[in-house]
Design a protein around this motif. Structure first.
Motif, PDB file in Angstrom:
ATOM      1  N   ALA A 316       0.837  -1.200   0.000  1.00 34.27           N
ATOM      2  CA  ALA A 316       0.000   0.000   0.000  1.00 34.27           C
ATOM      3  C   ALA A 316       0.872   1.249   0.000  1.00 34.27           C
ATOM      4  N   ALA A 317       1.944   1.205   0.776  1.00 36.24           N
ATOM      5  CA  ALA A 317       2.803   2.382   0.888  1.00 36.24           C
ATOM      6  C   ALA A 317       3.462   2.711  -0.435  1.00 36.24           C
ATOM      7  N   PRO A 408      -2.990  -0.517 -11.299  1.00 36.69           N
ATOM      8  CA  PRO A 408      -4.006  -0.080 -12.255  1.00 36.69           C
ATOM      9  C   PRO A 408      -5.334   0.257 -11.596  1.00 36.69           C
ATOM     10  N   VAL A 409      -5.713  -0.528 -10.603  1.00 32.01           N
ATOM     11  CA  VAL A 409      -6.982  -0.279  -9.921  1.00 32.01           C
ATOM     12  C   VAL A 409      -6.972   1.102  -9.275  1.00 32.01           C
ATOM     13  N   VAL A 410      -5.849   1.438  -8.649  1.00 26.75           N
ATOM     14  CA  VAL A 410      -5.763   2.740  -7.976  1.00 26.75           C
ATOM     15  C   VAL A 410      -5.780   3.868  -9.005  1.00 26.75           C
ATOM     16  N   ILE A 411      -5.044   3.684 -10.086  1.00 26.03           N
ATOM     17  CA  ILE A 411      -5.001   4.725 -11.126  1.00 26.03           C
ATOM     18  C   ILE A 411      -6.401   4.980 -11.680  1.00 26.03           C
ATOM     19  N   VAL A 412      -7.063   3.889 -12.057  1.00 26.15           N
ATOM     20  CA  VAL A 412      -8.374   4.033 -12.692  1.00 26.15           C
ATOM     21  C   VAL A 412      -9.361   4.677 -11.729  1.00 26.15           C
ATOM     22  N   MET A 460      -6.082  -3.629  -2.054  1.00 26.37           N
ATOM     23  CA  MET A 460      -5.609  -4.309  -0.863  1.00 26.37           C
ATOM     24  C   MET A 460      -6.167  -5.720  -0.778  1.00 26.37           C
ATOM     25  N   ALA A 461      -7.459  -5.855  -1.045  1.00 24.41           N
ATOM     26  CA  ALA A 461      -8.074  -7.173  -0.961  1.00 24.41           C
ATOM     27  C   ALA A 461      -7.425  -8.109  -1.972  1.00 24.41           C
ATOM     28  N   ARG A 462      -7.140  -7.568  -3.146  1.00 24.14           N
ATOM     29  CA  ARG A 462      -6.526  -8.426  -4.153  1.00 24.14           C
ATOM     30  C   ARG A 462      -5.115  -8.823  -3.737  1.00 24.14           C
ATOM     31  N   ALA A 463      -4.370  -7.855  -3.235  1.00 26.58           N
ATOM     32  CA  ALA A 463      -2.981  -8.129  -2.872  1.00 26.58           C
ATOM     33  C   ALA A 463      -2.889  -9.132  -1.732  1.00 26.58           C
ATOM     34  N   VAL A 531      -8.133 -10.063   5.594  1.00 26.82           N
ATOM     35  CA  VAL A 531      -8.574  -9.228   4.465  1.00 26.82           C
ATOM     36  C   VAL A 531      -9.798  -8.427   4.882  1.00 26.82           C
ATOM     37  N   LEU A 532     -10.706  -9.111   5.568  1.00 27.36           N
ATOM     38  CA  LEU A 532     -11.942  -8.453   5.995  1.00 27.36           C
ATOM     39  C   LEU A 532     -11.636  -7.294   6.931  1.00 27.36           C
ATOM     40  N   SER A 533     -10.732  -7.537   7.888  1.00 26.37           N
ATOM     41  CA  SER A 533     -10.508  -6.457   8.851  1.00 26.37           C
ATOM     42  C   SER A 533      -9.731  -5.317   8.221  1.00 26.37           C
ATOM     43  N   LEU A 534      -8.782  -5.640   7.329  1.00 23.74           N
ATOM     44  CA  LEU A 534      -8.057  -4.553   6.653  1.00 23.74           C
ATOM     45  C   LEU A 534      -9.026  -3.721   5.826  1.00 23.74           C
ATOM     46  N   SER A 535      -9.902  -4.417   5.074  1.00 22.56           N
ATOM     47  CA  SER A 535     -10.789  -3.587   4.247  1.00 22.56           C
ATOM     48  C   SER A 535     -11.856  -2.911   5.078  1.00 22.56           C
ATOM     49  N   SER A 536     -12.215  -3.494   6.230  1.00 23.06           N
ATOM     50  CA  SER A 536     -13.190  -2.794   7.080  1.00 23.06           C
ATOM     51  C   SER A 536     -12.624  -1.463   7.558  1.00 23.06           C
TER      52      SER A 536
END
Lengths: 554, 292
Positions: A316-317, A408-412, A460-463, A531-536
């Motif tokens: 992410a960083a 790409p996801v972030v760019i788009v 993030m979820a994908r990574a 993943v759930l807690s990070l995206s929450s």
């Protein structure tokens, strides 16, 4: 005009479309629910102690173990039961038994389940203690006696063995990470000085030789110390190992088990809800905080959890700032034209590249090219010794590779979020004499931030769930947490464990697939929860941003 | 229609529109205008000379020559697509943001040509503020919205900011409504309040000219009345140029009116004269509602 027939009306009203879309939604939801259900059911139950059954078969053999599942052979119609009987040193840990040969089945209240450091579980009944190391009482229930003995052996271990082990580890660390590389460096320097044609008596070479000799002497001294410590350690441990508890299995065979090997024990047939819950809690705690043991089949997952989370943060960083800046450039600065359109198409298509290709790219670009070059500049001696620093898979390169995969996801999403801001807002800012940069930083980026967060959450979820690229860029089966007391404390140049890779490893590469099955479910559940807690957290942040930058009537 | 302006209104004239109210002569001392001749503006602040504007190949503004009197309210009226907004946006170079726009001719602000490419548009836009059709408060607090222009200009001192924010909000007739929630999000206000925040925001940087591009078209009648009152109060301190669709509004708030049609300036003159005795046929047709 009204359609004449009922069927015509039916089609006109779009009824089938509603049904089709509803059905599609129901299908996808139910598939997700089934997947989650399977993971939850199997994952949550792993640590709950199940009763231990003793069965007597027609041929007189007896088994003691946990009844796992029943299956009917479709050809013969014979019903079989699978038991987990443990005691791996005496035979297979899992046994299929035909139901018709079971003569008797009961649940002996005195059955012990021992969790051991090696050879998995032992199922049996307590017989006696043999503790040459200290006087042990012969009074009390088996559990009381065992508790006392276990506490005593742990005490002795902590007093006698642990300090030695710590000392030994410190010496080994000194040898391995400091001295070894200093010697490598000195040898490398000497070799190159000599190759350059310096006279053997030249001051520099003499100094180097002296330095090297000192280092070697140091190494020798430490090695001796290490050997001495190791010998002492194994002796002390062997001594302690003589304190055993004697158990008897269902067949009546007695077996001494070193108290040191017993991690914990349960007597599931005697446990009430409270003690089962306590055991469950202890196991979860172990899972979250301990290192794995028994080639990842048992123990905790702390290094894998740490690796996964650290990797996501590093990813992410790197990918978030880069993606946002690239999205801002594409959306705000780039002049619309064929080139920009081409770039946009390329960015969108990047998301469709198989992730293993990113892995190969990471291997070639980050590890061999950048890492290799870095090593060639700063650690040539280690490259020569076949121990590259950055020229091998490590958490840094894995994170960067994943960052590339998710950028790409972030760019788009950044571009889309910027595009969705009404023109009036920009003009309002420009009309007050703001420059483009001021408008961007003070107005547009805050307003676009919820949209950027959406991209970030997806990335993030994908990574967190991606495994394929990691196999090539630094995830390994077993590695310590890349965090310790030597500078720089957090080591991005180390290989790491990852929950996703752990699933692959224990489910497909384990010698005993049956035994690792529960661990696979637990690991899957854990990864899902992470993943759930990070995206929450990210979703919570996004909802706060939305509230703050919510635009009404604009 | 009744307005709550503090200045006395004159009875409506029967010709050519019954319900249009006539405006009083400008009440600012030192500025007088000759109601008989549009050409006789003594102290113009902005002079547009032979301005042409092209969107690609289309000529959107045709040879506009027009002087805007200082400290008065000038209304630009005309049917949709006649170029009045485009013309307004030339005055603070907002058209720079649109690709493919090209102008010829000269617009002078106090004698300085603002169509000059080398001109500092940031400086220009600080002198020529703008209020848009749709209110566009930034997603910040009310305070920060008003302080925005000052902050980007580099004003940091809290005392200065506090003072100007209060003064601007008072001038925009919003202070009493928001003084207790200056640090709440401006997005939580009503549409009319949004527009007044935008006006306060424009005033805060102390411009000489305020351009208003149909500032009331997205508002309800009550909010419209408040904005119109506000324009009346700002007259004399600022030069206001307002684009409006609403001829009654033009008649209510402006001292001068320019009628544009198909990109050309048809007629310019004191508002009361233009509405009562239009000199061009197109103007008469438009204000009597025969087309447009």
């Amino acid at each position: 005009m009204r359609p004449r027939k009922a069927t015509q009306r039916f089609w006109r009203q779009g009824e089938p479309f509603v049904w089709a879309s509803g059905a599609a939604l129901a299908l996808t939801l139910s598939m997700t629910a089934v997947l989650l259900g399977v993971v939850l059911r199997n994952g949550l139950g792993v640590f709950w102690p199940s009763p231990v059954a003793e069965v007597e078969l027609a041929d007189g053999t007896r088994l003691l173990g946990e009844e796992l599942q029943t299956q009917i052979n479709p050809d013969t119609g014979v019903e079989s039961v699978k038991f987990k009987v443990g005691n791996m040193e005496d035979g297979p840990a899992f046994r299929w038994v035909e139901k018709r040969v079971i003569r008797k089945k009961f649940y002996p209240p005195g059955a012990f389940v021992l969790e051991r450091l090696t050879n998995m579980n032992y199922y049996g009944t307590f017989q006696d203690l043999q503790t040459p190391g200290w006087e042990s009482t012969t009074e009390g229930t088996p559990a009381e006696r065992l508790d006392a003995a276990l506490a005593a052996v742990r005490d002795q271990y902590n007093q006698v063995v642990q300090p030695l082990a710590d000392q030994q580890a410190a010496v080994a660390e000194e040898l391995k990470s400091r001295l070894k590389y200093q010697i490598l460096r000195a040898e490398y320097d000497r070799k190159h000085r000599l190759a350059e044609g310096a006279a053997p008596d030249a001051d520099a070479v003499v100094r180097l030789e002296k330095h090297l000799a000192e280092l070697r002497a140091d190494e020798q001294r430490l090695k001796q110390k290490s050997d001495r410590l190791t010998a002492e350690l194994s002796e002390k441990e062997a001594n302690l190992r003589r304190n055993v508890a004697i158990f008897r299995d269902a067949q009546g065979r007695e077996k001494p088990i070193a108290l040191l090997d017993i991690v914990r024990y349960t007597r599931p047939n005697q446990m009430g809800f409270g003690s089962k819950a306590a055991h469950y809690g202890a196991k979860i705690w172990e899972l979250l905080t301990a290192d794995p043991r028994e080639s990842n089949q048992d123990g905790g997952l702390y290094p894998a959890i740490f690796g996964t989370v650290l990797m996501v943060f590093l990813m992410a960083a790197t990918c978030f700032p880069l993606g946002v800046v690239a999205g801002v450039y594409l959306g705000e600065y780039a002049k619309e034209g064929p080139l920009v359109r081409l770039v946009r198409i390329a960015v969108n298509n990047l998301a469709g590249i198989p992730s293993i290709v990113y892995g190969v790219f990471g291997l070639g670009f980050f590890i061999y090219l950048i890492g290799g070059q870095f090593d060639a500049w700063f650690f040539p001696e280690r490259v020569e010794a076949g121990e590259p620093v950055f020229g091998q898979g490590c958490i840094l390169w894995a994170s960067l590779t994943l960052g590339l995969l998710t950028i790409p996801v972030v760019i788009v999403s950044t571009e889309e979020a910027l595009r969705a801001i009404p023109r009036g807002v920009r003009e309002g800012s420009y009309a007050l004499g703001a420059t483009k940069l001021q408008t961007l930083w003070r107005v547009l980026v805050p307003m676009a931030s919820p949209g950027m967060m959406t991209g970030f959450i997806l990335a993030m979820a994908r990574a967190a769930g991606e495994v394929a690229p990691l196999m090539l860029t630094g995830a390994v089966k077993n590695a310590p947490v890349p965090l310790d007391s030597t500078f720089p404390f957090l080591h991005p140049d180390r290989q790491f464990m990852h929950l996703g890779y752990h699933i692959l490893d224990i489910s497909c590469k384990s010698p005993n697939v049956e035994a690792t099955k529960p661990m696979v479910y637990v690991t899957t559940l854990l990864l899902l929860l992470i993943v759930l807690s990070l995206s929450s957290v990210a979703i919570y942040l996004r909802s706060r941003m939305r509230k703050r930058y919510y635009m009404r009537a604009i | 229609m009744k307005t709550t302006r503090t200045t006395p209104t004159m009875p409506s004239t029967p010709e050519p529109i019954q319900h249009v109210m006539k405006l009083p002569p400008p009440h600012v001392a030192g500025v007088s205008r000759d109601p008989s001749a549009a050409e006789g503006i003594r102290d113009p602040i902005v002079r547009s000379q032979n301005l042409h504007l092209y969107y690609g190949a289309t000529e959107a503004l045709k040879d506009i020559t027009l002087d805007f009197p200082r400290h008065d309210v000038t209304a630009l009226i005309g049917p949709s697509g006649c170029g009045k907004s485009t013309f307004l946006r030339c005055l603070n170079r907002m058209n720079d943001l649109i690709d493919g726009v090209r102008t010829t001719g000269v617009i002078e602000l106090d004698g300085r040509d603002i169509t000059d490419k080398s001109l500092d548009v940031i400086e220009l836009r600080r002198r020529v503020g703008m209020v848009f059709q749709k209110p566009t408060p930034f997603p910040k607090t009310i305070y920060e919205n008003v302080a925005y222009g000052l902050r980007i200009a580099g004003v940091r001192r809290k005392a200065v900011l506090d003072e100007i924010v209060e003064k601007s909000l008072r001038r925009a007739a919003l202070w009493d409504e928001v003084k207790d929630r200056l640090h709440d999000s401006a997005l939580g206000l009503s549409g009319g309040q949004h527009q007044r925040v935008c006006i306060a925001r424009a005033i805060a940087v102390d411009p000489e000219i305020i351009l208003m591009d149909e500032p009331c078209s997205a508002l309800d009648p009550r909010s419209t009345t408040r904005i119109e009152d506000l324009i009346g109060q700002l007259r004399g301190q600022y030069t206001i140029i307002i684009v409006t669709h609403n001829m009654q509004q033009a008649a209510r708030v402006s001292d001068w009116t320019a009628f544009l049609y198909e990109g050309a300036l048809i007629e310019f003159g004191p508002t009361d004269r233009l509405f009562t005795k239009p000199q061009k046929k197109e103007t008469e047709d438009y204000i009597t509602g025969r087309f447009g």
